[in-house]
Design an enzyme around this catalytic site. Sequence first.
Site, PDB file in Angstrom:
ATOM      1  N   GLU A  10       9.730 -36.066  60.355  1.00 27.01           N
ATOM      2  CA  GLU A  10       9.057 -35.945  59.054  1.00 27.01           C
ATOM      3  C   GLU A  10       9.911 -35.190  58.028  1.00 27.01           C
ATOM      4  OE1 GLU A  10       4.704 -35.108  59.009  1.00 27.01           O
ATOM      5  OE2 GLU A  10       5.210 -33.665  57.452  1.00 27.01           O
ATOM      6  N   ARG A  44       1.893 -40.498  54.308  1.00 26.40           N
ATOM      7  CA  ARG A  44       3.129 -39.694  54.243  1.00 26.40           C
ATOM      8  C   ARG A  44       4.253 -40.391  53.461  1.00 26.40           C
ATOM      9  NH1 ARG A  44      -0.123 -37.049  55.494  1.00 26.40           N
ATOM     10  NH2 ARG A  44      -0.326 -35.491  57.125  1.00 26.40           N
ATOM     11  N   SER A  54       4.997 -30.104  61.012  1.00 23.42           N
ATOM     12  CA  SER A  54       5.126 -31.122  62.071  1.00 23.42           C
ATOM     13  C   SER A  54       6.503 -31.766  61.967  1.00 23.42           C
ATOM     14  CB  SER A  54       4.073 -32.213  61.894  1.00 23.42           C
ATOM     15  OG  SER A  54       2.808 -31.647  62.007  1.00 23.42           O
TER      16      SER A  54
HETATM   17  C1  LIG Z   1       4.053 -24.511  58.329  1.00 22.44           C
HETATM   18  C2  LIG Z   1       4.072 -25.856  57.616  1.00 22.44           C
HETATM   19  C3  LIG Z   1       2.922 -26.653  57.601  1.00 22.44           C
HETATM   20  C4  LIG Z   1       2.914 -27.890  56.935  1.00 22.44           C
HETATM   21  N1  LIG Z   1       1.773 -28.640  56.939  1.00 22.44           N
HETATM   22  C5  LIG Z   1       1.736 -29.828  56.294  1.00 22.44           C
HETATM   23  C6  LIG Z   1       0.533 -30.620  56.287  1.00 22.44           C
HETATM   24  O1  LIG Z   1      -0.500 -30.230  56.815  1.00 22.44           O
HETATM   25  N2  LIG Z   1       0.563 -31.810  55.657  1.00 22.44           N
HETATM   26  C7  LIG Z   1       1.679 -32.275  55.025  1.00 22.44           C
HETATM   27  O2  LIG Z   1       1.619 -33.371  54.461  1.00 22.44           O
HETATM   28  N3  LIG Z   1       2.823 -31.542  55.000  1.00 22.44           N
HETATM   29  C8  LIG Z   1       2.879 -30.339  55.618  1.00 22.44           C
HETATM   30  N4  LIG Z   1       4.039 -29.598  55.631  1.00 22.44           N
HETATM   31  C9  LIG Z   1       5.245 -30.111  54.962  1.00 22.44           C
HETATM   32  C10 LIG Z   1       5.449 -29.569  53.519  1.00 22.44           C
HETATM   33  O3  LIG Z   1       4.723 -28.401  53.312  1.00 22.44           O
HETATM   34  C11 LIG Z   1       5.065 -30.587  52.447  1.00 22.44           C
HETATM   35  O4  LIG Z   1       5.764 -31.783  52.635  1.00 22.44           O
HETATM   36  C12 LIG Z   1       5.351 -30.049  51.033  1.00 22.44           C
HETATM   37  O5  LIG Z   1       4.684 -30.849  50.090  1.00 22.44           O
HETATM   38  C13 LIG Z   1       6.830 -30.019  50.678  1.00 22.44           C
HETATM   39  O6  LIG Z   1       6.951 -29.452  49.375  1.00 22.44           O
HETATM   40  P1  LIG Z   1       8.218 -28.586  48.959  1.00 22.44           P
HETATM   41  O7  LIG Z   1       8.030 -28.177  47.558  1.00 22.44           O
HETATM   42  O8  LIG Z   1       8.436 -27.486  49.932  1.00 22.44           O
HETATM   43  O9  LIG Z   1       9.362 -29.680  49.057  1.00 22.44           O
HETATM   44  P2  LIG Z   1      10.840 -29.518  49.668  1.00 22.44           P
HETATM   45  O10 LIG Z   1      10.747 -29.230  51.119  1.00 22.44           O
HETATM   46  O11 LIG Z   1      11.634 -28.599  48.842  1.00 22.44           O
HETATM   47  O12 LIG Z   1      11.378 -31.014  49.483  1.00 22.44           O
HETATM   48  C14 LIG Z   1      10.818 -32.071  50.236  1.00 22.44           C
HETATM   49  C15 LIG Z   1      11.232 -33.407  49.592  1.00 22.44           C
HETATM   50  O13 LIG Z   1      10.593 -33.498  48.307  1.00 22.44           O
HETATM   51  C16 LIG Z   1      11.583 -33.635  47.284  1.00 22.44           C
HETATM   52  N5  LIG Z   1      11.110 -32.884  46.123  1.00 22.44           N
HETATM   53  C17 LIG Z   1      10.599 -31.612  46.100  1.00 22.44           C
HETATM   54  N6  LIG Z   1      10.276 -31.265  44.846  1.00 22.44           N
HETATM   55  C18 LIG Z   1      10.579 -32.336  44.069  1.00 22.44           C
HETATM   56  C19 LIG Z   1      10.495 -32.592  42.662  1.00 22.44           C
HETATM   57  N7  LIG Z   1      10.012 -31.697  41.802  1.00 22.44           N
HETATM   58  N8  LIG Z   1      10.917 -33.807  42.204  1.00 22.44           N
HETATM   59  C20 LIG Z   1      11.401 -34.742  43.055  1.00 22.44           C
HETATM   60  N9  LIG Z   1      11.511 -34.560  44.385  1.00 22.44           N
HETATM   61  C21 LIG Z   1      11.106 -33.364  44.874  1.00 22.44           C
HETATM   62  C22 LIG Z   1      12.867 -33.086  47.880  1.00 22.44           C
HETATM   63  O14 LIG Z   1      14.011 -33.660  47.248  1.00 22.44           O
HETATM   64  C23 LIG Z   1      12.722 -33.509  49.321  1.00 22.44           C
HETATM   65  O15 LIG Z   1      13.118 -34.856  49.455  1.00 22.44           O
HETATM   66  C24 LIG Z   1       4.087 -28.340  56.277  1.00 22.44           C
HETATM   67  C25 LIG Z   1       5.232 -27.538  56.289  1.00 22.44           C
HETATM   68  C26 LIG Z   1       5.226 -26.299  56.952  1.00 22.44           C
HETATM   69  C27 LIG Z   1       6.456 -25.441  56.931  1.00 22.44           C
END
Ligand SMILES: Cc1cc2nc3c(=O)[nH]c(=O)nc-3n(C[C@H](O)[C@H](O)[C@H](O)COP(=O)(O)OP(=O)(O)OC[C@H]3O[C@@H](n4cnc5c(N)ncnc54)[C@H](O)[C@@H]3O)c2cc1C
Length: 352
Positions: A344, A166, A243
């Site tokens: 997280e 992570r 989570s």
């Molecule tokens: C229902 C649910 C289930 C999930 N299950 C999992 C799982 O099984 N495993 C897991 O690991 N995670 C899980 N997650 C968490 C999440 O989906 C992941 O962490 C996902 O990769 C976040 O991506 P995002 O584009 O939504 O990022 P955001 O939520 O928009 O941002 C998260 C972080 O990443 C940074 N970021 C995003 N895009 C960029 C970019 N292009 N450049 C630089 N920084 C950036 C942001 O600044 C922030 O710090 C889950 C979330 C939900 C809601």
Amino acid sequence: MQLQENISLAPLTTFRIGGPARFFVEAKSHAEVEEAVAFSRARDLPIFVLGAGSNLLVADSGWPGLVLKVAIPGIEQSGHNDEGKALFRVGAGESWDRFVSHAVAAQCAGVECLSGIPGSVGGTPVQNVGAYGQEVAETIDSVEVFDRRAGQVRELCREACGFAYRSSIFNTSERERFIILRVAYALIPGGEPRVAYADLQRHFAGRETRPNLAETREAVRHIRGLKGMLITPGDPDSQSAGSFFKNPVLSSEQHAELEKRAAARRLTIPAYPALEKFKKVSAAWLVEHSGFVRGYGSGQAGISSKHTLAIVNRGGATADAVLALKTEIEQRVEEIWGVTLEPEPVMVGFCS
Ligand SMILES: Cc1cc2nc3c(=O)[nH]c(=O)nc-3n(C[C@H](O)[C@H](O)[C@H](O)COP(=O)(O)OP(=O)(O)OC[C@H]3O[C@@H](n4cnc5c(N)ncnc54)[C@H](O)[C@@H]3O)c2cc1C
């Protein structure tokens, strides 16, 4: 670049919580990313880089600076690497699950167990997303970034990203330095799916033939749906950030102390091979054995009815209500088990 003002962030997150961004730009190219960075620098505004908002808790007061949503599109298959793996260069703004679906349809293995994780491609390297026995660090070949410090586009090889459980340089040592523009994944053409995780093995128990990639993807999505870990419109249990707590890493002394406390309650700390590899204990177990059950909480923020580790917005919850529940859980776990939980999701716009 199209600059907008006072844009509500709640609809741009899976939690559906959070106040407005003072300024907002959706960048569809790296030129627009650079323009937005220059704008924020000229005005001395803090930038928050937004993907699909699935791992965030945004403060009720919002973000005082510029929110830069990276929306660079495109999935491009671009030859093979030295090991004969198929390379896919994917825009940071693509939906992660759309890319997984594309890879599975192209019969390429390596990300099938990560089906159904919400979010953008650009979000995946940040916390090295993982689930059901796979993590993206295994398949990322390189990451194209805009380096805010150097003011230029660079390509980082996998080793330079410092991936661990992570985490990566993007959410630790180099937080806020890089804006991810594209990610290259190296997948195995014609490869077998990985069916190593207990839930998946149970799902396929009794089958005589090995499941293929598409069946594995569907099984993962099905299992995720049962746990509220798939975004399902209308299901309040999926209005979350997934989570809410990481599985804590313990030293051997801390682990021994935890076992002592468990024994005093006639309990045994469960051992999961996937967690032992990282010397971690299950945060869900700690939360459950601290008196929190599925569906806990009578307010608008509560614990999911399908998974004890997810805090959900049942409708109209504020960030402050989520924080109050988070603190209640952390305090009770600390009191009973002597273990400090770490959230997280990324906290956005809170005064530290
Ligand atoms: C229902 C649910 C289930 C999930 N299950 C999992 C799982 O099984 N495993 C897991 O690991 N995670 C899980 N997650 C968490 C999440 O989906 C992941 O962490 C996902 O990769 C976040 O991506 P995002 O584009 O939504 O990022 P955001 O939520 O928009 O941002 C998260 C972080 O990443 C940074 N970021 C995003 N895009 C960029 C970019 N292009 N450049 C630089 N920084 C950036 C942001 O600044 C922030 O710090 C889950 C979330 C939900 C809601």
